[in-house]
Every structure is written in structure tokens, then in C-alpha cells.
Design a protein around this motif. Structure first.
Motif, short mmCIF file in Angstrom:
data_model
loop_
_atom_site.label_atom_id
_atom_site.label_comp_id
_atom_site.label_asym_id
_atom_site.label_seq_id
_atom_site.Cartn_x
_atom_site.Cartn_y
_atom_site.Cartn_z
N TRP A 186 0.86 -1.18 0.00
CA TRP A 186 0.00 0.00 0.00
C TRP A 186 0.89 1.23 0.00
N ALA A 187 0.34 2.36 -0.40
CA ALA A 187 1.02 3.66 -0.30
C ALA A 187 -0.04 4.74 -0.20
N LYS A 188 0.24 5.77 0.57
CA LYS A 188 -0.66 6.92 0.73
C LYS A 188 0.13 8.21 0.66
N ASP A 189 -0.56 9.27 0.18
CA ASP A 189 0.10 10.57 0.20
C ASP A 189 -0.25 11.31 1.49
N ALA A 190 0.20 12.56 1.60
CA ALA A 190 0.07 13.30 2.85
C ALA A 190 -1.37 13.58 3.24
N ASN A 191 -2.28 13.52 2.28
CA ASN A 191 -3.70 13.72 2.59
C ASN A 191 -4.43 12.41 2.83
N GLY A 192 -3.69 11.32 2.91
CA GLY A 192 -4.32 10.02 3.17
C GLY A 192 -4.92 9.38 1.94
N LYS A 193 -4.64 9.91 0.75
CA LYS A 193 -5.18 9.33 -0.48
C LYS A 193 -4.29 8.18 -0.95
N ASP A 194 -4.95 7.13 -1.45
CA ASP A 194 -4.20 5.98 -1.93
C ASP A 194 -3.37 6.35 -3.15
N VAL A 195 -2.16 5.81 -3.19
CA VAL A 195 -1.26 5.95 -4.34
C VAL A 195 -1.03 4.56 -4.89
N THR A 214 1.70 10.60 -9.23
CA THR A 214 1.15 11.46 -10.27
C THR A 214 1.32 12.92 -9.85
N ASP A 215 0.93 13.83 -10.72
CA ASP A 215 1.04 15.26 -10.40
C ASP A 215 0.11 15.66 -9.26
N GLU A 216 -0.92 14.85 -8.99
CA GLU A 216 -1.87 15.19 -7.93
C GLU A 216 -1.39 14.76 -6.54
N VAL A 217 -0.32 13.99 -6.47
CA VAL A 217 0.17 13.48 -5.19
C VAL A 217 0.68 14.62 -4.32
N VAL A 218 0.31 14.58 -3.04
CA VAL A 218 0.79 15.55 -2.06
C VAL A 218 1.85 14.87 -1.20
N TYR A 219 3.07 15.43 -1.19
CA TYR A 219 4.16 14.81 -0.43
C TYR A 219 4.08 15.24 1.03
N PRO A 220 4.60 14.33 1.91
CA PRO A 220 5.31 13.08 1.66
C PRO A 220 4.39 11.92 1.31
N VAL A 221 4.94 10.95 0.59
CA VAL A 221 4.25 9.70 0.28
C VAL A 221 4.84 8.61 1.15
N VAL A 222 3.98 7.80 1.75
CA VAL A 222 4.41 6.77 2.71
C VAL A 222 3.98 5.39 2.24
N ALA A 223 4.89 4.41 2.38
CA ALA A 223 4.57 3.00 2.13
C ALA A 223 5.32 2.18 3.15
N ASP A 224 4.74 1.04 3.58
CA ASP A 224 5.48 0.24 4.57
C ASP A 224 5.30 -1.27 4.39
N PRO A 225 6.09 -1.87 3.49
CA PRO A 225 6.06 -3.32 3.37
C PRO A 225 6.42 -3.99 4.69
N THR A 226 5.65 -5.01 5.05
CA THR A 226 5.75 -5.65 6.36
C THR A 226 6.01 -7.14 6.19
N THR A 227 7.00 -7.67 6.91
CA THR A 227 7.38 -9.07 6.81
C THR A 227 7.02 -9.80 8.10
N PHE A 228 6.26 -10.89 7.97
CA PHE A 228 5.83 -11.71 9.11
C PHE A 228 6.62 -13.02 9.15
N THR A 229 6.95 -13.49 10.36
CA THR A 229 7.49 -14.84 10.50
C THR A 229 6.77 -15.64 11.58
N THR A 230 6.29 -15.02 12.64
CA THR A 230 5.57 -15.72 13.70
C THR A 230 4.25 -15.02 13.96
N TYR A 231 3.25 -15.78 14.44
CA TYR A 231 1.90 -15.25 14.44
C TYR A 231 1.14 -15.41 15.75
#
Length: 341
Positions: A186-195, A214-231
Motif C-alpha cells: 500500500w502507499a498513501k500521500d500526505a492527505n491520506g489518499k491511496d497511491v 502522479t502530479d496530484e500526489v501531495v508529499y510526503p508519500v508513505v509506504a510500509d512493506p511488512t514481513t511476518f514470521t511468527t503469528y
């Protein structure tokens, strides 16, 4: 499980998503400020409870009973995610197109600052999260993560029964068992809109995340890939009451597993996070399948997937091997709610 519980959970998730989508965040030249103010977690659809980090021997260490995460000060060195119970370690190396300027510890997150990007690494109970913050339009819009382990075989996009993928990734060992899971991108821009964003699996067990700004994106843009091993914090066979289904495998899920199930409700047309669901089930099956109490694997799996997808808020996932085997639909539908008759 009562219908009212499911309704309340779904309502809470919807309201939480509305709040996130309406949040407005001011861009900052210093990405570390975003971590310190909690803005990254505000934008994330999966709130994370960090494990405290401690600096030791030029590294940062986060420990729980089941796992340990080692985070280097130098971004060109890998982070190590170790499963204490299984005795396995997964090396996770990030490649950025920009050189590291400094390393800062901010709110239990190790932050690497580059010219236009901040990279944060933090640990949760059972895994590790990388957070990319694109601070401006000059920031690179692709990030690479290389996975390595002594017995690693390959990575693949996780698919459902119809061959469709939700973008999540499974990491396999040489015996064909799952080692870990990489959750839905997932990724979102500074206004919480999906990128728009997606993963590519490249050579040498490398995952590239592509963020299509895109040109409409408001910075900063945030993404956070998450790795699981134990549950799970614990798992044991218990007896509840005197009914014919009183024997159960009682699994206490970690908070991040609950969040992954909840995350599926915030995405269109996604039933569950395929990779996390499969990896977590595989590890339950491999650990408990040889018990004298284990039987009716298909029924146990349907009960598990029902809990993962719809009953993630329960204090424990109780899988009852004596229950009759029904289809997944007839395991989930009212008034059964994960307890087929």
C-alpha cells in the motif's frame, strides 16, 4: 461468535478508514520528524505496536519471547529477523538509489536519512516493518528489498483458489514450506489518499516496490512493506466444558495478525491477506498436525480461515477437530460463525 461482534468490528474499521482518509499532513524536509510525530502510523492502514529497541554493539536490537530483530546503523547492511522457536533467521537488505546521510533512532524506529527519502525500520512482535517516506518529487519511486536465509528457495506472489493475487508474497524454503510472508502493498500521500503501488519479484529473491506517483500526489508519500514470521503468542490443546466439541486447539494471535485480517476489510475485493493467511495456517498445521488430538484437517483449516478473516478480534482462535467438515461458506455463514454443525 455473535453477529453483533462482527458488525461492531466492521463498523470500527470503516470509521477508522474514514478518519485516515480525511487526515491532512504537512510535508516536512526532515522525514525523521514524521516518525517522531507518529504521522507514519496515522497514514498506515495497519497500526503497529512497536517492540522497544536498544542500542548494542553498533546495532539496534528488539527482542520478544519468540523473535529478535537486529537493525544495523549502516543502511547497506541487512536487518536480521530471527525466529527463536524455529531457530531460523531471515536477512533483509534494502537497496535505495540514494546514499545514506545519517541514522537516527526515533520513537522505537531506526531512521536512515538520504537526500530525498527517509527509510524507517521497526520491529513488532512477530516481524519487521520497512517504511519508505518519499519527501518530495525528487525522491526515487522504487525500493528494493533482498531476502536471504540458509534454506531459502524462492519468492512468489500468493494466489487464492482462483489463481488471483492480492499482491502479497510468500517466501519458501528448500523443502517447499513457507518461511515468511510479505503483506499486501500500500502507499498513501500526505492527505491520506491511496497511491497506486505493487510488488515485483526479481532475481536473487529481490522484491521491488513500485509507487506510481502522479502530479496530484501531495508529499510526503508513505509506504510500509511488512514481513511476518511468527503469528501466535501461545498455542495449546484445551478442554472447554462437557459438550461433544469441547476439545480445541486454542491459539492466541499476535496483534499484527489481527491487524492483517482487519486490513482486508479496508481494501476492495480482497477477502484476506493471502500470504499471511497461508503462512500462518501452514505453521499451525506443521506444528500441531502430529498431535493425537488432530483430525479433519480440511475442517480445521476452514475454521482457521474463518477466524483469520472475520473473528480476528477474539481473544483466541479455538479450532475444534471434532466438528463436522463443511464447505468454507457453510463454516462462515450465520448462525454458524466459524463453528460448523
Amino acid at each position: 461468535m455473535k453477529k453483533i461482534v462482527i458488525t461492531l468490528l466492521c463498523t470500527t474499521l470503516i470509521l477508522t478508514n474514514v478518519v485516515m482518509m480525511n487526515s491532512e499532513v504537512q510535508a516536512s524536509e526532515d522525514g525523521t520528524v514524521l516518525f517522531e510525530k507518529g504521522i507514519v502510523d496515522e497514514l498506515s492502514p495497519q497500526p503497529l505496536v512497536n517492540v522497544a529497541i536498544e542500542e548494542k554493539n553498533e546495532r539496534f536490537i528488539a527482542e520478544t519471547d519468540e523473535s529478535q530483530v537486529t537493525i544495523p546503523k549502516d543502511m547497506e547492511e541487512p536487518a536480521i529477523l530471527s525466529d527463536n522457536e524455529e531457530g531460523q533467521s531471515l536477512s533483509i537488505q534494502v537497496n535505495l538509489d540514494e546514499k545514506q546521510n545519517e541514522t537516527i533512532s526515533a520513537e522505537d524506529t531506526v531512521v536512515y536519512e538520504t537526500k530525498n527519502t527517509s527509510l524507517g525500520i521497526d520491529a513488532f512482535d512477530g516481524g519487521l516493518r520497512h517504511t519508505y517516506v518519499m519527501e518530495n518529487k525528487e525522491a526515487p519511486n522504487t525500493f528494493e528489498v533482498i531476502y536471504d536465509a540458509d534454506n531459502i528457495s524462492h519468492l512468489e506472489l500468493s494466489k487464492d483458489g482462483e489463481g488471483k493475487t492480492d499482491g502479497s508474497i510468500l517466501i519458501y524454503d528448500k523443502a517447499g514450506e513457507t518461511l515468511a510472508a510479505l503483506d499486501i502493498p500500500w502507499a498513501k500521500d500526505a492527505n491520506g489518499k491511496d497511491v497506486e503501488t505493487y510488488y515485483q519479484i526479481n532475481e536473487n529473491n529481490t522484491v521491488k516496490q513500485v509507487i506510481k506517483v502522479t502530479d496530484e500526489v501531495v508529499y510526503p508519500v508513505v509506504a510500509d512493506p511488512t514481513t511476518f514470521t511468527t503469528y501466535f503468542s501461545s498455542g495449546k490443546w484445551i478442554v472447554r466444558g462437557k459438550g461433544k466439541y469441547n476439545r480445541s486447539l486454542s491459539l492466541v494471535p499476535k496483534a499484527k495478525l489481527r491487524a492483517s485480517g482487519a486490513f482486508s476489510f479496508s481494501l476492495p475485493f480482497v477477502v484476506l491477506s493471502n500470504a499471511v493467511a497461508k503462512d500462518s495456517w501452514n505453521k499451525v498445521y506443521n506444528k500441531y498436525k502430529n498431535s493425537k488430538h488432530w483430525e479433519k484437517t480440511t475442517g480445521m483449516k476452514n475454521q482457521y480461515m474463518c477466524h483469520f478473516s472475520f473473528a480476528f478480534g477474539k481473544s483466541a482462535f479455538n479450532l475444534e477437530p471434532k466438528r463436522p467438515v463443511r464447505s468454507y461458506f457453510n463454516t462462515v455463514r450465520p448462525p454458524v460463525y466459524c463453528n460448523p454443525e
